[in-house]
Structure formats: structure tokens, C-alpha cells
Scaffold this active site. Structure first.
Site, PDB file in Angstrom:
ATOM      1  N   CYS A  93      -6.367 -11.563  -0.288  1.00 19.53           N
ATOM      2  CA  CYS A  93      -5.797 -11.156   1.283  1.00 19.53           C
ATOM      3  C   CYS A  93      -7.084  -9.813   1.551  1.00 19.53           C
ATOM      4  O   CYS A  93      -7.387  -9.095   0.529  1.00 19.53           O
ATOM      5  CB  CYS A  93      -4.956 -10.310   1.354  1.00 19.53           C
ATOM      6  SG  CYS A  93      -4.414  -9.126   2.495  1.00 19.53           S
ATOM      7  N   ASP A  98      -3.476 -10.705   9.015  1.00 16.18           N
ATOM      8  CA  ASP A  98      -2.483  -9.426   9.632  1.00 16.18           C
ATOM      9  C   ASP A  98      -0.879 -10.299  10.485  1.00 16.18           C
ATOM     10  O   ASP A  98      -0.255  -8.793  10.499  1.00 16.18           O
ATOM     11  CB  ASP A  98      -2.807  -8.195   9.596  1.00 16.18           C
ATOM     12  CG  ASP A  98      -3.147  -7.850   7.913  1.00 16.18           C
ATOM     13  OD1 ASP A  98      -2.460  -8.199   7.450  1.00 16.18           O
ATOM     14  OD2 ASP A  98      -4.056  -6.641   8.266  1.00 16.18           O
ATOM     15  N   TRP A 113      -4.330  -8.985  -4.170  1.00 14.98           N
ATOM     16  CA  TRP A 113      -5.374  -8.208  -4.441  1.00 14.98           C
ATOM     17  C   TRP A 113      -6.203  -8.176  -2.177  1.00 14.98           C
ATOM     18  O   TRP A 113      -6.693  -8.708  -2.219  1.00 14.98           O
ATOM     19  CB  TRP A 113      -5.727  -9.504  -4.410  1.00 14.98           C
ATOM     20  CG  TRP A 113      -7.812  -8.793  -5.461  1.00 14.98           C
ATOM     21  CD1 TRP A 113      -8.752  -8.856  -4.509  1.00 14.98           C
ATOM     22  CD2 TRP A 113      -8.354  -8.581  -6.659  1.00 14.98           C
ATOM     23  NE1 TRP A 113     -10.143  -7.337  -5.070  1.00 14.98           N
ATOM     24  CE2 TRP A 113      -9.652  -7.909  -6.470  1.00 14.98           C
ATOM     25  CE3 TRP A 113      -7.938  -8.421  -7.780  1.00 14.98           C
ATOM     26  CZ2 TRP A 113     -10.741  -7.296  -7.456  1.00 14.98           C
ATOM     27  CZ3 TRP A 113      -8.481  -7.763  -8.886  1.00 14.98           C
ATOM     28  CH2 TRP A 113      -9.813  -7.508  -8.453  1.00 14.98           C
ATOM     29  N   ASP A 114      -5.848  -7.175  -2.248  1.00 14.33           N
ATOM     30  CA  ASP A 114      -6.995  -6.561  -0.861  1.00 14.33           C
ATOM     31  C   ASP A 114      -8.101  -6.504  -0.487  1.00 14.33           C
ATOM     32  O   ASP A 114      -8.691  -6.024  -1.617  1.00 14.33           O
ATOM     33  CB  ASP A 114      -5.715  -5.775  -0.297  1.00 14.33           C
ATOM     34  CG  ASP A 114      -5.552  -5.608   1.645  1.00 14.33           C
ATOM     35  OD1 ASP A 114      -6.744  -6.775   2.237  1.00 14.33           O
ATOM     36  OD2 ASP A 114      -5.310  -4.927   2.502  1.00 14.33           O
ATOM     37  N   ARG A 159     -12.404   1.834   8.414  1.00 11.05           N
ATOM     38  CA  ARG A 159     -10.635   2.385   8.029  1.00 11.05           C
ATOM     39  C   ARG A 159     -10.966   3.674   7.581  1.00 11.05           C
ATOM     40  O   ARG A 159     -10.431   3.037   6.328  1.00 11.05           O
ATOM     41  CB  ARG A 159      -9.975   1.144   7.206  1.00 11.05           C
ATOM     42  CG  ARG A 159      -8.136   1.029   7.527  1.00 11.05           C
ATOM     43  CD  ARG A 159      -8.138   0.368   6.274  1.00 11.05           C
ATOM     44  NE  ARG A 159      -6.649   0.115   6.455  1.00 11.05           N
ATOM     45  CZ  ARG A 159      -5.689  -0.446   6.248  1.00 11.05           C
ATOM     46  NH1 ARG A 159      -5.882  -0.750   5.118  1.00 11.05           N
ATOM     47  NH2 ARG A 159      -4.784  -0.560   6.248  1.00 11.05           N
ATOM     48  N   ASP A 219       0.831  -1.492  -0.128  1.00  9.07           N
ATOM     49  CA  ASP A 219       0.069   0.103   0.242  1.00  9.07           C
ATOM     50  C   ASP A 219       0.767   1.157   0.232  1.00  9.07           C
ATOM     51  O   ASP A 219       2.374   1.226   0.507  1.00  9.07           O
ATOM     52  CB  ASP A 219      -0.923  -0.298   1.251  1.00  9.07           C
ATOM     53  CG  ASP A 219      -1.997   0.372   0.860  1.00  9.07           C
ATOM     54  OD1 ASP A 219      -2.045   1.431   0.467  1.00  9.07           O
ATOM     55  OD2 ASP A 219      -3.455   0.834   2.164  1.00  9.07           O
TER      56      ASP A 219
END
Ligand code: DGJ
Length: 707
Positions: free
Chosen positions: A504, A526, A456-457, A422, A346
Site C-alpha cells: 500500500c 484510498d 505495508w504502507d 503528511r 494506523d
């Protein structure tokens, strides 16, 4: 022996896998009924399972709530329905009428039975699909529903399949629960009477539960006993309801979706449920896991034969603070360590300097990547590594150009708060234009830069999951979202055959057979603390193979737990999966770099065993003392033992390991010490790997069969 056989006199269908049988029939009311699921039977033996229904014990009893292939809402049925429909005239009940069957071979080595039905009055068709393979005991089941009428039908529940166990004196349920950073904690408890619901209402598979169950009669152990298990290939909300009835039956029904939304099925429309795959196995939970791993490799993963490379990921090293110079420096160190795939996480795009902004604006940030991504990608390739990039295509930050331009693209309801989690909102991938936009920028990004790998989150659960500009959008969105997600990934893979993808979702929030059918590995958590990871990996590996289980070595004190454990221990834990490095290599000492390089090289020598061998859990993490696993080559020519002792107590002997599944007539050499052991002595009397003194001791023992 034919794989699918029919006895017309008894009306019995028998599905045979290499070691197991599954029998069913259509009863006098037209309903598909379960007969048996267990060790191999002949067709004649399966016929013995047909027993005439006795009279109901009282006017309060209906049809047994366990024992139908897809219990419907209709007639005297009071259990959890697998199929619950609402017709346009308000009728809610479904009445079975058999219309035919087909047996065909969809691919060499696979056979499929399709049982076709319709409602007795309404033009709703239901087809039950069963697929068996000649190399696996897993039976794949799904249901296809088709509205042949002119009026809409609402599918209030459309499970893929219901499963029933033979009668036993008791039952036990194994499954996983968890939360962010503490996924896949294995639970194994007596199955309560009544209904036990395992579910996700989050739009993703979830960190909190995973869509698989294992049931046994309370007498199975790691290496012995009968286990009935099933896993759902779906990556959105889901529900599995397990039942134990007062009359001693156990079974479960499972499918996509949670209570509330009803899937609209318009005139002429067809809905195919996800696959619910079931497995009966003997040889305890260990054999069940190995069978699931083999099935996943043979029938689910896109490139199962590949060896997954050792990757480096920048997230824990840099957080959002990424720029070209810093990434180049890390890449150089990673290459020197032996890393094969460099992944920038990120922070590389738009105004993304924290979690507060930027999602949706997928162009490289010019202040941090003045020449775009190409110079970094070329440098990583020059260093001999593949290049991977983090993306989160399903999300948008309210502080982004995308959201300012398309505020209507997110899941929302008019006049409702758009809850941010978030600091982000979920894009409505169910919309064709949004899905096309996501595919468009992804394919350009991958194609223009020669990107080899995407992480790919997906970092938040759904809320206010509305789709205001479509009638019944709030009902349709849960399914269409996942179908479009799959469609985008499938198109990307077809367009870029060399592209590999990691699933992910803030760690292990979206790991399931649906996602694994279109990705190459998964990020299980994580939480990279090696001590915690032993438990997470133990739960993950109950169903999913090590070949899909990414595992990084990160720095100490660990960012999540503050715990410090030796580098060797961290490596040995991560070596049980697809090894990755996630530490800040610019801060590793020369000694750490040298030790890391040696351990990474050791992993490359044994990873074929981890990624393609059979897993034996020699000691579960909750055992006193130490946990240990073994990976054995299919030809039994080699095995790897990994042992981890978290705490030691004075006087405790080193853990005794009894390797399993070796060639009984062979002798094996310990590749490090040169010691030679007979397989029988190893199995019966065991081996005590040399462990350093004290806490956080670990060892890897590589056994090689003597010629
Ligand atoms: C959540 C992932 O699980 C992490 O590994 C990392 O990629 C962050 N997202 C980045 O925001």
C-alpha cells in the site's frame, strides 16, 4: 522446438515462446540489434529479417533510434539512450564488443540467453539477459553491468531493455495515469511522433503513472488485434520513453530511475537492472491482460495458488482512534459477518493519535493497549480469524523518539529544508543501519505476536533525497533504497513463512511487478467509492490480476466523495477483486449485517473464479449504460458475470452481456435462477441479467456447466 535457437551463418538468435517469436542479432559493429517480435517464426524465416543497412540519407542521420536491443550513448546515435555511461577519464561513449554468449536453464521450463559484451577499451562488461518460459509468451529481459576496472564508472542511464515494434502505418499507446484517490485511469491515444516519457521521480512507483505500456497499430480492440506490451518490475523512480520516429518506427526503452541521478559503479561492482518483461499477443487488449495475469500468477506472486481471505480493515471505521475495546468489538462483528482476516490499521503505536506524531516508535501505545497487542491478537485468533497489522516502516514523524534520537536517519541534504509531507520524513533505507533497524523491529513484532499479515504502507514521495555521509549518496540512494526495501521484505518472508503482506502506498502508489513478487495483494486506491472504483479497477486489471486487487465495502455517504450507493452495489464492485470490508460495523443495522453476510458468503462461493479465473471485460466502464466483467474457470466449468449500472435512463433495456470463453459444446445453468443456456446462444445472442430498477443497479450471475 528448442526455445532459444541460433543460426550461426546469419548470426540470428531466435527466442520462441508458446505462440510468439523474438529475433535479434549482433551486427557488424558489435551492437545487439533487434530483428522481430511477433507471431511464431522459424529460424529460417527470422533470417529473412536481416537486411543490409542502406547508406544514411544524409550526414545528419545516424543509426536508427529504434531497432537496437539496448541503444547506447555512443557513435552516431541520437535517440534516447538505454545505456549512458561516463568513464573516469571523461569519456561518455560506449562501444560494443561481443565477448560470448550462454544458454542455460535456470529452472525447469525456463530458458535463458545471456549475450556478453564489453566496451572496446574500458573494462566495463554488459550482459543482456533474456528468459523465456514454456507456459507464457512473456519474455523477461534485464541487463547486468560490471566494472572490472580500477576507476569508478557513472551509469547515467541503465535501462533494463529496449523494445521495437514491426513497421505499421500507425501506432497507439495505452497506459494509465492518475493521482492519489484516482489511480490507474486507462488512457488509449494515438502515439505522437517524437518521444513520450512516462515516469515517476518520486522514489516510488507512483499514483500518477504505472510502469507498463501497451502498443498497437491503432486497430486492436478488446477482443481482436495485435498488442505489444511491457512492464517493469521496479518499485522506485522509473522511466519509460516511447518513440515514434519520423520514418515510421515505434519502440520504447525502460528502466529504473529518472533523469538526474547517475548510479555510481565502483571498481569490482556489479549492477543488475530490474526485469523489464515484454509480451506480444494476439486477441486484443483482453488477451494481453489475461496473459499478464497468468504470467503474474505463474512467475511473480509468492503464493499464487492461495485463495486470499476476506479481510476487515479498521481504517475508515476508526481513523486513528483505535483501542483494544473498540477493536475487539469490531472484530466480533467482523467474525460474525464471515470475515477471515482482521486488520488493525494506523493508530496503535507510540504517540500516534493523528498524522502529526508517532511514526518510528513501533511499540503498542500503553494507554490504548495496556497489555500490549497480544490480548487482541489472541482474541482475533479465538474468533477464528487471522490477525493483520498496519505498519509504515519507511517513515518517521519529526515528533517521535526515533527522530529525536536519529535525526540523521532521514533523506536530507545539509543546509536544505527537510520538507514534511503528511507531517513525516522518509527514512533513508539505503543506509545499512536503518534497514537493519527496520528489519529488526518488524521481525520481533511479527514473531512475538503471531502476526499473520502486514499492511505495508508508504505515505509520501521523496524530497531532498540526499545521503550526506556517503560520497555520491544522492546518486546511489534511489536504487539502494529500493534494493534494501526488497531485502527487508524478503528476509521477513523467509523468517516468517506464514506471513502475508499487502503493498500500500496511500492506496495505489506502489503497485508493480517488483512489489508483487514479494507481497500477496495490493491496495489499489484510498478511494473506496464503488462508482469510482469501477474505473480504477478497470485500469488496474489491464495488467495486474484480480487475485492481487484488494477491494473493500465501506460506508455511505462515502468518506471521499459523499456519494451513497446501495450495499449490494458496493459488494458487487468489491467482489471483482479480493473482497474486504472497511465500514464501521458497529453502525451497520441488523438488515445491513444480514445482507452483508449473505453477499460475503456468495463471494466465498465464487471467489475461486475471481482470484484464479480468466478475466473477460464484457463492457468497459466508458460504454454507454453499464460495465461488466466475466471470470471464467480455467476448465470452463464455471463463470461469474458481474454487471454494474451506475445510471439508468427511462427506456434503456437491461444491458446485454455476451459471455466469452465458455465451452462451446456445453450448456450452463444460472445457479440462482436455475435457467439453462447453451454456450453458443449465450455467446451469440447474449443474456440480460435481472437488474433492480433505477441507478446503482448490479447483479452477479454464476453460470455452471451442466454435466
Ligand atoms: C494510507 C492508506 O492507504 C490507508 O488505507 C490507511 O492505511 C492510512 N494510510 C493510514 O494512515
Amino acid at each position: 522446438m528448442p526455445v532459444i535457437a541460433f543460426a550461426p551463418d546469419a548470426g540470428v538468435w531466435l527466442l520462441s515462446t508458446p505462440r510468439t517469436s523474438y529475433a535479434l542479432r549482433i551486427d557488424a559493429t558489435g551492437a545487439p540489434c533487434h530483428l522481430g517480435w511477433g507471431p511464431a517464426l522459424t529460424l529460417e524465416e527470422a533470417g529473412e529479417l536481416v537486411t543490409p543497412p542502406g547508406p544514411p540519407a544524409s550526414s545528419f542521420e545516424g543509426r536508427p533510434s529504434v531497432g537496437e536491443e539496448l541503444p547506447v550513448d555512443g557513435g552516431p546515435r541520437y535517440g534516447p539512450p538505454s545505456l549512458q555511461v561516463r568513464f573516469a577519464d571523461g569519456t561518455r561513449a560506449f562501444e560494443w564488443q561481443a565477448t560470448g554468449h550462454r544458454v542455460h536453464e535456470p529452472a525447469p521450463g525456463s530458458t535463458e540467453l545471456v549475450l556478453e559484451f564489453r566496451d572496446r577499451v574500458h573494462p566495463l562488461r554488459v550482459a543482456l539477459h533474456y528468459r523465456v518460459h514454456d507456459d507464457s509468451d512473456v519474455i523477461e529481459r534485464w541487463t547486468v553491468l560490471r566494472n572490472d576496472g580500477v576507476a569508478p564508472v557513472a551509469l547515467q542511464r541503465a535501462d533494463s531493455a529496449a523494445w521495437a515494434l514491426p513497421l505499421r502505418d500507425g501506432y497507439r499507446l495505452s497506459h494509465v495515469t492518475g493521482q492519489w484517490s484516482a489511480e490507474t485511469r486507462l488512457r488509449r491515444d494515438p502515439l505522437p511522433f517524437g518521444e513520450t516519457v512516462l515516469t515517476s521521480r518520486r522514489g516510488i512507483t507512483s499514483h500518477h503513472a504505472n510502469p507498463w505500456v501497451m502498443l498497437d497499430a491503432g486497430d486492436a480492440s478488446e477482443n481482436h488485434g495485435q498488442v505489444w506490451s511491457a512492464a517493469l518490475a521496479w518499485s522506485g523512480s522509473w522511466r519509460i520513453t516511447v518513440q515514434r520516429t519520423p520514418d515510421g518506427r515505434a519502440g520504447f526503452t525502460g528502466g529504473a530511475g529518472h533523469e538526474g541521478p547517475a548510479l555510481p559503479l565502483g571498481p569490482g561492482e556489479e549492477h543488475t537492472t530490474p526485469v523489464h518483461a515484454g509480451l506480444y499477443s494476439e486477441g486484443g487488449f483482453g488477451a494481453a491482460s489475461r496473459a499478464w495475469h497468468a504470467y503474474t500468477l505463474a512467475h511473480v506472486l509468492p503464493h499464487p495458488r492461495e485463495i486470499r481471505p476476506v479481510l476487515y480493515n479498521s481504517w475508515e471505521a476508526t481513523g486513528f482512534d483505535v483501542d483494544e475495546a473498540g477493536q475487539r468489538a469490531l472484530a466480533a462483528r467482523a467474525a460474525a459477518l464471515g470475515v477471515e482476516l482482521y486488520v488493525m490499521d494506523d493508530g496503535w503505536f507510540g504517540a500516534r493519535r493523528s498524522a502529526e506524531a508517532g511514526l518510528g516508535d513501533w511499540s503498542p501505545a500503553p494507554d490504548r493497549f495496556p497489555g500490549g497487542l497480544t490480548p487482541l491478537v489472541e482474541e482475533v485468533h479465538r474468533l477464528g480469524m487471522r490477525f493483520g497489522l498496519w505498519v509504515e516502516p519507511e517513515m518517521v514523524s519529526p515528533d517521535s523518539d526515533l527522530y529525536r534520537t536519529h535525526p540523521d536517519w532521514v533523506l536530507h541534504f545539509p543546509h536544505r529544508t527537510r520538507t514534511e509531507l503528511r507531517s513525516q520524513l522518509v527514512l533513508n533505507l539505503a543506509r545499512r543501519d536503518v534497514a537493519d533497524w527496520a528489519y529488526g523491529w518488524l521481525t520481533r513484532l511479527v514473531g512475538d505476536h503471531g502476526i499473520d499479515f502486514l499492511k505495508w504502507d508508504m505515505n509520501r514521495a521523496f524530497s531532498e533525497a540526499g545521503w550526506p555521509d556517503r560520497a555520491e549518496g544522492a546518486d546511489a540512494v534511489w536504487t539502494a533504497y529500493v534494493q534494501h526495501l526488497y531485502g527487508i521484505i524478503d528476509r521477513l518472508r523467509a523468517e516468517h513463512p506464514g506471513l502475508r503482506i499487502e503493498t500500500c502506498s496511500g492506496g495505489g502508489g506502489r503497485v508493480d511487478l517488483g512489489m508483487l513478487a514479494r507481497t500477496d495483494q495490493a491496495w489499489p486506491s484510498d478511494n473506496t467509492d464503488a462508482a469510482d472504483r469501477i474505473d480504477i479497477q478497470h485500469g488496474y486489471g489491464q495488467l495486474y490480476p484480480a487475485r492481487t486487487m484488494a477491494a473493500w465495502v465501506t460506508d455511505v455517504p462515502n468518506q471521499f466523495t459523499g456519494r451513497s450507493v446501495p450495499l449490494r452495489f458496493r459488494f458487487h464492485v468489491a467482489m471483482a477483486g479480493v473482497l474486504g470490508i472497511g465500514g464501521d460495523l458497529s453502525r451497520w443495522s441488523e438488515d445491513e449485517l444480514a445482507e452483508g453476510a449473505a453477499l460475503l458468503a456468495e463471494y466465498k462461493r465464487i471467489r475461486h473464479l475471481v482470484q484464479h479465473g480468466g478475466l473477460h471485460r464484457l463492457r468497459a466502464p466508458d460504454d454507454e449504460g453499464a460495465a461488466a466483467v466475466q471470470y471464467t474457470a480455467a476448465d470452463r466449468g464455471e463463470a461469474l458475470l458481474l454487471v454494474w449500472r451506475r445510471t439508468s435512463r427511462p427506456g434503456d433495456p437491461a444491458p446485454l452481456l455476451r459471455p466469452a470463453g465458455l465451452d462451446p459444446a456445453a450448456r450452463y445453468r444460472d445457479a440462482r435462477t436455475g435457467a439453462v443456456h447453451s454456450a453458443t446462444v449465450l455467446r451469440e445472442y447474449g443474456i440480460r441479467p435481472e437488474l433492480p430498477r433505477g441507478d446503482w443497479a448490479s447483479a452477479a450471475v454464476h453460470l455452471v456447466r451442466m454435466p
